[in-house]
Write an enzyme that holds these catalytic residues in place. Structure first.
Site, PDB file in Angstrom:
ATOM      1  N   HIS A   2       8.632  -9.773   6.449  1.00 28.55           N
ATOM      2  CA  HIS A   2       8.451  -8.329   5.991  1.00 28.55           C
ATOM      3  C   HIS A   2       9.448  -7.484   6.763  1.00 28.55           C
ATOM      4  CE1 HIS A   2       6.806  -4.379   5.332  1.00 28.55           C
ATOM      5  NE2 HIS A   2       6.302  -4.921   4.228  1.00 28.55           N
TER       6      HIS A   2
ATOM      7  N   PHE B 107       7.989   1.148  -0.968  1.00 31.92           N
ATOM      8  CA  PHE B 107       9.014   1.465   0.114  1.00 31.92           C
ATOM      9  C   PHE B 107       9.733   2.896   0.227  1.00 31.92           C
ATOM     10  CE2 PHE B 107       8.398  -3.047  -0.330  1.00 31.92           C
ATOM     11  CZ  PHE B 107       8.062  -3.531   1.039  1.00 31.92           C
TER      12      PHE B 107
ATOM     13  N   ASP C  18       0.754  -1.095   0.090  1.00 34.52           N
ATOM     14  CA  ASP C  18       0.078   0.029   0.008  1.00 34.52           C
ATOM     15  C   ASP C  18       0.938   1.279  -0.232  1.00 34.52           C
ATOM     16  OD1 ASP C  18      -2.802   0.780   0.262  1.00 34.52           O
ATOM     17  OD2 ASP C  18      -2.527   1.391   2.332  1.00 34.52           O
TER      18      ASP C  18
ATOM     19  N   TYR D  31       2.614   4.941   0.883  1.00 37.17           N
ATOM     20  CA  TYR D  31       2.550   5.564   2.316  1.00 37.17           C
ATOM     21  C   TYR D  31       1.517   6.706   2.318  1.00 37.17           C
ATOM     22  CZ  TYR D  31       7.401   3.685   2.762  1.00 37.17           C
ATOM     23  OH  TYR D  31       8.480   3.202   2.997  1.00 37.17           O
TER      24      TYR D  31
END
Ligand code: SF4
Length: 492
Positions: A456, A347, A334, A336
């Site tokens: 993760h 990321f 998703d 930020y």
């Protein structure tokens, strides 16, 4: 049911009754502008292209001006249309060809026009049909292709072959009308999923090839409801919104591409696939009804809420890492959701923005694994340019509401991206961090590609298998094992 001359005549009569002046929505005053607009419309709405070209057609008033413009300037100018790097190159190249080979004018001959770099047959037909009323061929987009098969006009699947079949049975004087009218019919009635046969003007003529729903006993479509001069809504056919007309266009034309900001235009559907391999591969996916619905949802959200990333950065991952250049796919979940963070790469955050916790952990592992010093910023553009596609499964989000755009269609789209890479590329490394990304394994052909997975990097799970996983060196080992250059992971 044989397709006879009389059947085609009846179809044409009904098309003229219901879509009397079907045409396209892109704004243009010269054929050369139409060619540029059509190219820019790939993966972009007509509305946005028109907003951009209203200014740019003044800045670049002729092919020479486009051809002479520095690529960097074009990239900035075309950014709002998405895929701007490829489009900047394509627009410059095609205008250079027009200047050098055709004295800055569109050649009114399809055989010559398709020699212009980036101009495929569909784009050439759009320009010649629309700007010169030359029946060079029949525009075959996804809607026309689907209708041709369902109505028994062609059994082929490739656009060029379908076009050839249509050209044999449709009188040439009707070629320029058939495409845009059938696009409207495909968009509003004979949809890919759940065609509205009960509301269809062709129910009595159509063999409904490939349609599994039971045939309705009668049609609710009135025999004739549209007066000359406009598109009138009727059962089963939603009305397109009002469209801007160019002075050069005949008044009262309904726009085949005009189904709201959410839908791609006919021109978008027919844009030259050679502009960009992503466009070529994802065009059909973006023609699907779910994608139009998704775009409507995102547009509606943008009108009412703050949405990240900004509109022109939603497809950054595609812009920075062309299809043929993808060596590694890093899948995030998703974007930020705080201000100025998301810019279309999973990321990564924009320069000057505090590095988020997951990326801080990625940097810890990066230093351990590569021996390189992590930078003070979290901007990963350099990796993207070196073949590391950083894709989120969902490409937009509402401010401060994580996962607020999940299950709206993005996942279907990004799954298609993963499948395309898996099916059509060789030896890509898929980096799957965390349970969500690992579920995508089923989309990847493990015999052809390498999957690297671990926990993760989020602070919640980094100690449960992310730290020590050495993804950077494993990726390079996998690439080198298949004869590819390793990724230069350094970040300046
Ligand atoms: S009858 Fe059904 S399948 Fe045939 S054109 Fe109409 S909507 Fe499409």
């Amino acid at each position: 049911m044989p397709v006879t001359e009389a059947t085609i005549e009846t179809i044409l009569e009904r098309l003229h009754e219901h879509y009397p002046e079907a045409t396209y929505e892109l704004e243009w005053t010269t054929p050369e502008e139409m060619l540029v607009a059509t190219t820019l419309a790939a993966q972009c709405t007509d509305e946005r292209v028109n907003r951009v070209t209203r200014t740019l057609f003044k800045k670049y008033p002729n092919p020479k001006a486009w051809a002479d413009a520095p690529l960097e300037d074009l990239e900035v100018d075309l950014k709002p249309t998405g895929f701007y790097r490829q489009k900047a190159k394509a627009v410059k190249a095609l205008n250079q060809a027009l200047v050098e080979k055709f004295d800055s004018k569109i050649p009114q001959d399809i055989k010559k026009l398709i020699t212009v770099r980036g101009v495929a047959r569909k784009t050439a037909n759009v320009v010649l049909n629309c700007c010169f009323d030359i029946a060079s061929g029949i525009i075959v987009d996804t809607h026309v292709a689907r209708l041709s098969q369902r109505m028994g006009h062609s059994t082929r699947t490739k656009a060029d072959q379908i076009e050839r079949d249509l050209m044999k049975i449709i009188p040439q004087e009707a070629w320029t009308f058939w495409g845009p009218a059938m696009v409207l019919h495909g968009r509003y009635v004979c949809k890919a999923k759940a065609p509205n046969c009960a509301g269809c003007i062709f129910l009595d003529l159509c063999p409904r090839n490939g349609v599994t729903e039971a045939k309705p006993t009668s049609t609710t479509a009135p025999p004739k409801v549209v007066p000359k001069g406009g598109f009138v809504p009727r059962p089963g056919i939603p009305s397109p919104p009002a469209t801007r007309k160019k002075p050069s266009q005949k008044p009262g034309k309904a726009a085949a591409g005009a189904s709201g900001g959410a839908e791609r235009s006919v021109a978008a559907l027919t844009a030259a696939p050679s502009i960009d391999a992503w466009v070529e591969r994802l065009g059909q996916e973006m023609d699907k009804p779910y994608f139009a619905k998704l775009m409507s949802f995102v547009d509606g959200q943008r009108a009412a809420e703050t949405i990240f990333p900004p509109e022109d950065e939603v497809f950054t991952a595609f812009n920075l890492t062309p299809f043929e250049d993808v060596k590694v796919l890093v899948l995030g979940q998703d974007p930020y959701h705080d201000h100025n963070q998301a810019h279309g790469l999973s990321f990564s955050v924009k320069p000057g923005i505090k590095i988020p916790p997951s990326l801080r952990n990625i940097y810890k592992e990066y230093e351990e694994d590569t021996g390189l010093k992590a930078p003070s910023h979290g901007y990963l553009e350099d990796w993207a340019k070196r073949g590391v596609m950083m894709l989120n499964a969902v490409l937009t989000v509402q401010a401060h509401k994580p996962n607020s755009h999940k299950n709206q269609g993005w996942e279907t789209f990004t799954d298609a991206v993963i499948r395309k890479l898996s099916d059509e590329r060789q030896h890509v490394v898929f980096l799957l961090w965390g349970g969500y990304a690992r579920k995508k394994k089923k989309l990847i052909d493990k015999k052809k590609h390498t999957i690297i997975e671990s926990a993760h990097p989020s602070p919640l799970s980094a100690r449960a298998g992310f730290f020590g996983s050495k993804p950077f060196s494993k990726i390079n080992a996998a690439l080198q094992a298949h004869g590819q250059d390793p990724i230069d992971w350094s970040l300046s």
